[in-house]
Each structure stands twice: as structure tokens, then as C-alpha cells.
Motif scaffolding. Sequence first.
Motif, PDB file in Angstrom:
ATOM      1  N   ASP A 128       5.228   8.892  15.843  1.00 32.11           N
ATOM      2  CA  ASP A 128       4.788   9.847  16.860  1.00 32.11           C
ATOM      3  C   ASP A 128       3.307   9.768  17.200  1.00 32.11           C
ATOM      4  N   LEU A 141       0.829  -1.205   0.000  1.00 32.91           N
ATOM      5  CA  LEU A 141       0.000   0.000   0.000  1.00 32.91           C
ATOM      6  C   LEU A 141       0.862   1.253   0.000  1.00 32.91           C
ATOM      7  N   ALA A 182       0.337   5.179   0.825  1.00 33.43           N
ATOM      8  CA  ALA A 182      -0.545   6.250   1.296  1.00 33.43           C
ATOM      9  C   ALA A 182       0.121   7.575   0.954  1.00 33.43           C
ATOM     10  N   GLY A 183       0.697   8.264   1.952  1.00 40.93           N
ATOM     11  CA  GLY A 183       1.375   9.529   1.647  1.00 40.93           C
ATOM     12  C   GLY A 183       2.731   9.336   0.984  1.00 40.93           C
ATOM     13  N   GLY A 184       3.271   8.146   1.143  1.00 40.75           N
ATOM     14  CA  GLY A 184       4.542   7.846   0.497  1.00 40.75           C
ATOM     15  C   GLY A 184       5.767   8.397   1.213  1.00 40.75           C
ATOM     16  N   THR A 185       5.567   9.098   2.313  1.00 39.53           N
ATOM     17  CA  THR A 185       6.712   9.765   2.950  1.00 39.53           C
ATOM     18  C   THR A 185       7.647   8.786   3.638  1.00 39.53           C
ATOM     19  N   ASN A 219       1.621   6.112   9.336  1.00 38.38           N
ATOM     20  CA  ASN A 219       2.431   6.242  10.539  1.00 38.38           C
ATOM     21  C   ASN A 219       2.296   5.029  11.443  1.00 38.38           C
ATOM     22  N   HIS A 224      -1.435  14.150   8.487  1.00 46.26           N
ATOM     23  CA  HIS A 224      -1.101  14.763   9.776  1.00 46.26           C
ATOM     24  C   HIS A 224      -1.621  16.193   9.839  1.00 46.26           C
ATOM     25  N   THR A 237       0.360  10.227   6.419  1.00 43.95           N
ATOM     26  CA  THR A 237      -0.961   9.923   6.964  1.00 43.95           C
ATOM     27  C   THR A 237      -0.849   9.203   8.302  1.00 43.95           C
ATOM     28  N   ILE A 256       7.540   5.168   2.633  1.00 47.62           N
ATOM     29  CA  ILE A 256       7.870   4.057   1.749  1.00 47.62           C
ATOM     30  C   ILE A 256       8.734   4.502   0.570  1.00 47.62           C
TER      31      ILE A 256
END
Lengths: 748, 289, 160
Positions: B120, B26, B28-31, B111, B74, B107, B33
Motif C-alpha cells: 500500500d 533481512l 524488519a517488522g517481520g509481519t 513494505n 507504519h 515497516t 516474512i
Amino acid sequence: MVNNFQTVGKRVIRKDAMDKAIGKALYTADIKLENTLWASVFRSTCHAAEIINLDTSEAEKYPGVVKVVTAKDIPGKKSFGALVSDQPALAEDEVRHYGEPMAMVIARSQTTAEEALRLIKVDYLPLDPIFTPKEALTPDARQIHPGGNLLTKYDVENGNLVEGFSHSEIILEETFSVQRISPGYMEPENSLARWNADDSIMVWVSSQQPFHDQEIIASVLSLPLDRVQIISGVIGGAFGGKEDPSLCILAALASYLVKGTVRICNERKDSFLAHPKRHPAELSLKLGANKDGSIVALDAQVFMDTGAYASYGPAVGGLLTETVGGSYRIPNMRVQTSVVYTNSPLSGAMRGFGAPQSHFAIECMMDILAEKLGMDAIVIRQKNILHPGDQVFTRVVVNETANSLPRILTKFEEVYQRYSALPTKPGRLSGVGFACAAQTMGLGAKVPDSSTHRLTWLPDGTVRLHLGAPELGQGLATIAEQVIAEKLGIPYSLITTAELDTKTTPDGNVTCASRMTYLVGNAVSLAADNLIEQMLDHAIELTGKSRQDLRYESGYIIDNHDQHISAREVIAHLAERDITLQADGTASFPYPPESTPQHLPIGMPHVMFVFGGQIARVEVDPELGTVEVTHLTAIHDVGQVINRTGVEGQIEGGVAMGLGYALLEEMPIKPNGQWVNSFTEYLLPTAKDMPESLDILILEVPEKSGPFGAKGLAEICLVPTGPAIANAVCNATGKRIKHLPIKPEDLL
Amino acid sequence: MIDITYYRPESIFEVIQLLQNTDGLLLAGGTDILPRIRKGHYPVKALIDLSRIESLKFVQEVNGWIEIGASATHTMVEQADILQKSVPALVSASHSIGCLQTRARGTIGGNISNASPAADTAPPLLVLNAEVVIQTATGQNAVPMTEFFIGPGKSILSANDILTSVRFKHPLGRMGSSFLKLGKRKGMAISVASVAAYVHLDNDGCLDEIRLAYGSLAPTPVRGYTVEKNLIGNHPTLDNMQKAAWKCEQDVAPISDLRASASYRLQAARVLTIRALQKALSQAEEVGV
Amino acid sequence: MGNIQVQFILNNEKISVKVSPGLTLLEFLRTEMGLTGAKDSCGGEGECGACTVILNGEAVNSCLVLIGQVDGHSVTTIEGLSVRGELHPVQKAFIEVGAIQCGFCTPGAVLASKALLDHVPDPDDDDIREALSGNMCRCTGYTKMVEAVHIAARELNNGK
Ligand SMILES: Cc1cc2nc3c(=O)[nH]c(=O)nc-3n(C[C@H](O)[C@H](O)[C@H](O)COP(=O)(O)OP(=O)(O)OC[C@H]3O[C@@H](n4cnc5c(N)ncnc54)[C@H](O)[C@@H]3O)c2cc1C
């Protein structure tokens, strides 16, 4: 000081700002050429190893790969190095640091090149890596280079050390250490090279010294110099790290071998691993003083980790040696500096060039001495600072520039009062600390340092500057344009700067060493004077007047009857006759033999100084050990300000870099055996890490030999920051931290 | 450029099918992965992009439960009115993540799914007694957060599952929550240690509910049961809190790494425990009896 | 794998392209569109902000957005920020106060500032520093950037 400058000393808007603000500025990686191939570098994954076999056959066969290059393909000189030619363009028999280039894949696309890299196989015979100078210097240590692990040793002495210490009423001995620092410019190294049909090569670089790149590329490719043309793209910061040419050599080699156009870009991780850093160093100081606080003797032992190759290590070692005494008069002094090869990433030139290291030691030492003697740390500095006419330990006599030092200390007193009175947040400890700094300008005696720049007065009335040394982002072109405008008495808007191209630009030598305002300013002043002379000569013909009846003023030729002709008219007139007014100006640093001590090795001594000081207020969380720099005042003497905005920009950026040095940045080996190599782990200060209040006080003690009295600034801005913060932390917590960066754990 | 097969499903149903029938991961935001793929950390062959599935992007309150869709960024979380009012712990955790650019993309689902010990949003969700809603091929499960993490980078999510939301009971009354994070610099910092606290006071001002959770202090985000046990039913005096906080070493198992040593982390955990409690209490006390 | 169709608004113009899904938005802008204002500095880790663009009104790192993820959305790059040759007040202020040195971080910092002012028209120092904390700059120490954002805010507010 009253002057009537039109442009000098003012705030001007740099002319490249517009293109940068709209995204149109072309850095080398932004330049697009037809049919550009991509080269990716195959790098060592060992810190030290013999290369038994390097097999590129699978990679060669990979679809889309044009060629795989190894050292064998190099037609000319296989190694390079600014001071010692010890660095292979591509390693052949041995790798000496992690990330060292061994081969290069040239392919139709970046993706293909990167995929093919994975097919290269290498058999290593791993060697035990050596990571510290001390290890490297043990008698039975493996020799990293045939000449041994000691690259350079300096041993400079003045006065009588033994006597000095025997007369000292107090003797202190302390050891300080500072870490490896990445220049961390935002634009990673990259280059683009194009092979031309006439068998010449054009190379676009992001470099501090395109003319040096030209020589190296010519020697590696075995080409005559005139077949190698270097063009400077817009440069995204350099800070010393772009004095080394590594990547443009590879780009040129690739282009030469495939007779095509090739781009090569370091990713951030490559930049971390394979490009020079600021030297980590250990400095042991023995300081002798009298009870009244006057310093009698200083003995320093310095070990610098220069990494796998020499780069500018010997020169950095020299300047570090020269600056160990900081801004102080020390009658008996010796510095022994060892610049040592290790298997660490290479260390070389970086902003400060040895002075950040030396000042951390000496400025902390001054505070320690003050504390031991129960004296005020400002008073103890007042007692020992250099005054005009004093000799530093290289026996160079300091000129009036030293008049800035007492003024800096007076400012410290004022600011100290103010900072000490500020309320401290609940639960925090606050403290104030300061440090002075001495930086030199120029490359040092006996190093060829002349810098040439060209002016052309164009028929449209504008003056074109061919700046022979690259603008790195610091605002060099702007100050040059201002000096020209001032000299010619014409608006700043009429001066433009050409792209640096070795075909059309004179050799301005390397942009570095806080030397450019001085050198370029002086050179373009001479060129401007020359233009005026030429114009007056032509005006004789044009007006029929004699030379002594004509004068030049603010863009006009004026005769003895107050008749004006505009310079523009003269130029237009000359243009009709195909005459162009053009002049080169060359400047160097003065090393008059009578006042330049001759007993030192090449590159020593430096004869011109600039001084500055910074005072910081910190708040420490005593339970967590975290340090916040809340306030900082930077006081710097720059001689005559040329561009006020630029001066502030240099200082603000320098403080940020110094703050990173003090509290955040380091590049150790991780538990997995690899170096920190990304911005995830190597922490640059962010906007939130800057002090809430940053004040700048500019002193203008003129340097008579500089353009309009200006001197250099770039490096010194970060030199006092580290020790000022360390001293403030000690003031807040009572803990004397003798290494950088200071970490929360050190304060618990 | 990365070499992947790319799917853009329009519905959760499609996602489930793709998860079953491809080796897709998956996105999502990709930050998280995307940097990992680039570094070659995992050999990802296919990505299933969730960006078209609007139904995963929400923050809402239904029947006394607050529910946050997995694809809520976030930024959405830190700006949601209801969260700002009721669960400052989660808001400050979301706000502490990376920088504006990271928060605009990253997201809450990503996270949590990451199962990083430093994630966090995990400590605040733990102290809120949150549940993770997981959609599998066979149905939907709600799993307590306390059972979700099983190791660094490991959770109970299987390769064919999608986390669709997190939810928790809307905390009411004399309650307060807080999140404190210690990073190595002030801007853009991954946590060296973090603590979330949730407290509820009874009419006598005693703690009738208290939960603590820790980030970057153990192989997974963990609850501070020992500390909680020492405080429950007591008055939250400084002395009580200090004594209890000292016991957090029984709840955490910090390691030494590039960011900090284990002993420093432990010290930070103790200090942050007290401070987080104080902050949560000050919110609770504002509510009045 | 095969290319995918992506439609989105780029600098106020609808575009529709067939591209490899493995491209990041940054790579797409730089290599396919010749828009080189967004830079790669940290190597695709989202750590430096040099590749910042505005996506649906929010500043994002274009190195961490796959091209398929912008389908149906709206992207503004530095090249699209000035309208009809008129600089955005943030650009003007960056130039005027000297917030630009080497300029490599400038496009990203300008866009992050613009996105801030769109959401917070009257930011204080802390807001600005927070908004810029994802944009690394090695030259300026951020001081003049913060000053520039204040000036731009004033100009934008006066225009209302
Ligand atoms: C510069 C930077 C700074 C950062 N700082 C912080 C920080 O301070 N604190 C912090 O906690 N994190 C931080 N992160 C990490 C990351 O941004 C966050 O963890 C973020 O929330 C991840 O969400 P995402 O949507 O981007 O996840 P993605 O990268 O899209 O996905 C992450 C993982 O979760 C899986 N996944 C995503 N959605 C689902 C779902 N619905 N169901 C099941 N699995 C799913 C993916 O397959 C992938 O394995 C930072 C990242 C960067 C780049």
C-alpha cells in the motif's frame, strides 16, 4: 408481564468472565502436564486418491520421534461417525478429501514432529475429485463410498401439490445457492490425553459432547467405557463444529500407543480442511400463490454438499427440509432433499443446522412474490405467517409461540419507516430489507435427547452444579446458575459450576440445537425442587414438626409459627452426620405421541419453534458494488429472558455471523487447486464491518413447558440476517442476488 | 518455532557484511516474512534482524526533502506531523495497512522491499516521485521508485543490498495527494485495487503536475502515465477526469484472483481514479492561489 | 543454531533468558514462561489478534515477533495487566458489560483496547472499532466490547 424474579431476567455477570479477563482461564491447549509429547497429523494433499503405499520408515528414524501411527495401529474400531460410521480415524486405503489424516507423528517436541512429517512418503493413485452434488449424482459418477454418493434423501409431502399448483394464480420458480461456511471459532480443535498407571486414559477436550467422545474413544481403543475419562477444558467457541470428535480420538490413540501424555492441536489451516463446515446448498423453489398473496403450494428440490464423510449431514438435511417453509403456512408442500457425498471438506453441524440455507431461499422468495404481485413485502408476510394452531408441513401444530410473528412484523413496519427516512450518503443507494425466521429446538423426534445435571448443596451454603453438557462460551452455565438461584431463592453468587468430568458429572448429552436453556433449565429446576424436598424431609427430624407444618422459602425452612431456620444451618447440621444433599435432574423434549406426527424418518419432526426477524438498512456504492450494512434491528422471541446480557450477546454475535454469511465468508477452491484455508482469505467480519447501529428488541412470549417460560435462542440469531441483507440490497439496487455471499461484482 | 540462524547487527556496516557473508535475509517488522517462513514459502536459513539499528527509524525533513528510514513503522508514518500536513496520500496508505498490531510492527522498508503488487505505500510513493536509497557493499544508490519494482515479489534489490530509506521532495504550493483503497471488508483488508493521486495546480487552476499510481492492478505497483498525459495542462473538470480515467486500462493489467476478477478491478481502477483525483484536488484547492 | 541471550522487561520484571532465536514471542510466553493468556488462533499469520501483547506501549501480535526482537524492550501480557490484584478498568468493563463469551479472544482484545486508551484517552466508536479491527471475535459481534471500552475510558478519565 409482571413477575417478581430475583435473578431470572436480570443482567448477571458470568462467573468465568474474571478468569477469562485476566488470562487465567485454562483452555485445553493451556493445560500443562509433565512430559507431554506432541503429535502432528500427516494429511492428504490429494482431494481423492487411492493410497498405494504409505512409507513412514524415515520419519520413525528421525531423532526425537517416539512413534509414527497409522491406521494399522488402531486397536479397536477404525472408523467413527455420529450417524454413519464412515470416517476413518486415519485413512488407510483411500483419501476422500484434501487434508484427510493418514498418519500421526508422535515426538518429543512440536518442531520435531513437524519436521518428521516431511519424511513420510505416500504413493497416491489420484482419482478425479468430485466437488458438487450434481456431479456426484450423475449416473456414471465415481462412487465415493461403497453405498453410493447419495447419503440421504428426504421426500416429505403434505397436502396435494398438483392440486395446489393447479389452483395457484401465480407460480414462481427460482434457484438459490449458499456457500460453505467455517464455524470459525477462535479456538482451533485440540486435545490432550494422558495414559495412567492403572491403564486408564484421561482426555481433555474442546468438545460439545464429551460423553459421546468417551464412547468413541473407548471403541477406537477397545477399552471399557469406565477406563476412559473425559474432561472438558474451557472451550473457545464451538458453533456446532465441535460436535465432531476427530482430534480427541487421535490424541487418545497416541497416548494409548505410547503409554504417555500427548498433545495434539489443529492449526487454523487444519481446522479449515479437516473439520466440519456449514453445508453449501442449492435450493430450487417453485412457489404457487394467489393474487391476494396467499401461498398455496411450495415444491422444493434441495441439494446439499456434505463433503467426504457423513458427520451430521443427514440430520442437517432433515432440519433443512423441515424449515424450507420458514415461518409460513403452506397448505400444499413438498421438499425433496438430497444430502450428497463429494470430495469437499466435510459439512456437518453448524449454528442454524440447515435453517440458514432454507431461510435464504424462502425469505428471498417472499420478497420476489411481493414484487411480482405488486404487494408490500410486510403485508404478504402478514397474510401467510403461522398462527397458533396452524400446521406446518410436517403436520406439527405450532403453539402460542407463533404469537411472536405478528409482533415481529409490526416492528418491521415501524423500523422500516425509520430506516427509510434516514439520509443516504452522497453517491450511494440505500435500501431496507427484512426477513423472518423459524428455528426449532431440540434434536427431533425419536432421537434420545435427555440431559441430566446434578446439584449438591455444600456445607458452606453454596450449591454446586455439575453441568453435564459443556459450556461453549455462550453462557449456558450462567443461565443454569440463575435458574437454580431463582428456584432455591438464594443469591446467584452462591451457585458455582464444576468442571465437566465424565467421572463426576452426569451425562448431559450434547450442547447444541438451541436446546440447552430449555433442557438444562428444566433439569436443574427439577433437581432444585428435589433438593428442597430432601431438605424439608430432614427438617422434620430437626424441628420435630410435621411435614405439612414446614415450608421452604428463599433459603429458609419456615414452620407454622413463622420460625425460620436457614438452609445453611440445616446443611451444616447434616454435614455433621455425613449427609450431603444432592439431586440429579433430567429433562427431555416432549414428543407426545398424540401430537407428534409419526410418518417421518428419525430426527423428524421437531415440535418446538422459536421465531425471530431482522431488518437491515444497507448502503450500496453503485460504482463499486460495495455493500455497507449501516443499521440492523434484530427482533427475537426468547420466551422468558434468563440472562438479559447473554441474550443480547447471542444476538449480537449471531448478527455478525449472519453478516459474514451474507457478504464476506466463503471457502472456495483456489486457482492452485487448494481450498481457502486461512483467515487471510476467509474473511470474518471485523469490528469495523459491523453496522453502525445495531438494535435489539426482545420479545418474551412464554413457552409454558420451558424453565420460567424460557426458550432457545442460539441459532436463530443468524438465520434471518442473510436474507434480510439480500432483500435490502435488492431494495437499494433493484438487483436480486440469489446466492451468498453477495459480492461487489454481483452488483455492477 | 522456526529453524533459523539469527543475527543482530548493531550497524549498517555490519548488516552489509552479514549480507555478503551469510545467506541471511533481512528481518524488519517481520509481519510479512514470518508468516511466509511458517508457511514454508521460502526456505530461509538465517535472519538478520534490523531491530537494533536505530538509525533506520526516522521521519525527517532535510533541505526540502522528506526522508523516511526503512525501519520506520507504519504507525510512525501515519503519526508523523510533517507527513500528515504534506502528504496525506502516504499517511492514509500507511493507515490502511492491516490493523493496529500490523502497523506497529510493519515497516515502510519491508513494505517496499516485499515488492508486492498490493504494497500500500508504493502507489503514494510513486506519485510523490520518491527515490529509494539503497546501500550496497560498494556504496549508496538512489533509485527512482518507478525503476524499483520489476515483478510480483521482485525488485532491483539484490540479496546483498539493504534499503535504508525512501525520500521525496517536500511537495509545496497548490498541491494535494490522496490514496484510496478498495478492500473486501472494512477492517484489515488487503487491497483489491488502490489508487494514489498527486496534483499541482497552476494559477489558472490547471493541472501543471499530475501523477497517478495503481496498486493490485498490475504485476507491480504502476504509474498511470496515460491518464496523466490526458489531464496534464487541463482543467480538472469532472468530464475531463472521467474521460481520462477511462484510459487507465492502458496503464494497468489486472488479473483475476480470489479477491476479484480482472474486469471488476478495471472498473474499480476507473472509479477510484476519479475519486482519488477529486480528493487530491480538494486539498490543492484549499491552499488557494 | 545456538541459543541467544535476551533481556527484557516482562510484566514489570526484568528477565534475562537464553533461548532459541527461532521462537516467537508467543511461543516463548506460552511454553517457556507458562503465560498462556496469549492465544494462537490463526496459526501465526497476524490475522486474528488473539496473541496480542503490548510491546513498548503498542499492541502487537506476539506471533509475529521473534524473541530476539524484544531484547531491551518492555512487554506486557494479560497476566501483567492488573496491578496488585486490581483489575485494569478495561478488564473490569469487559466483565461487567458482558463483552466476554468464550473468552478466547478476550486477552488480546483487552490489551488492544488498553493500548488504544493509552494513546487516545477519549475515543469515539470509530476509534474503538479501528483499534479492535485486528482482534477477531466470533461470539460477541464486538458490540459489547465497544461499549466496554467507552466505559473504561470514562473510568480512566474520571480518575485523573
Ligand atoms: C495481518 C496482516 C495484514 C497486512 N495488511 C497489509 C496491507 O493492508 N497492506 C500492505 O501493503 N501490506 C500488508 N501486510 C504485509 C506487511 O505487513 C507489510 O508489507 C509490511 O510493511 C512489511 O514490513 P515488515 O517490516 O514487517 O517486513 P518484513 O516481514 O520484516 O520483511 C519483508 C521483506 O522485506 C525484506 N526487507 C525488510 N526490510 C528491508 C530493508 N531495509 N532492505 C531490504 N529488504 C528488506 C525482508 O527481507 C523481507 O523479504 C499485512 C501483513 C499482515 C500480517
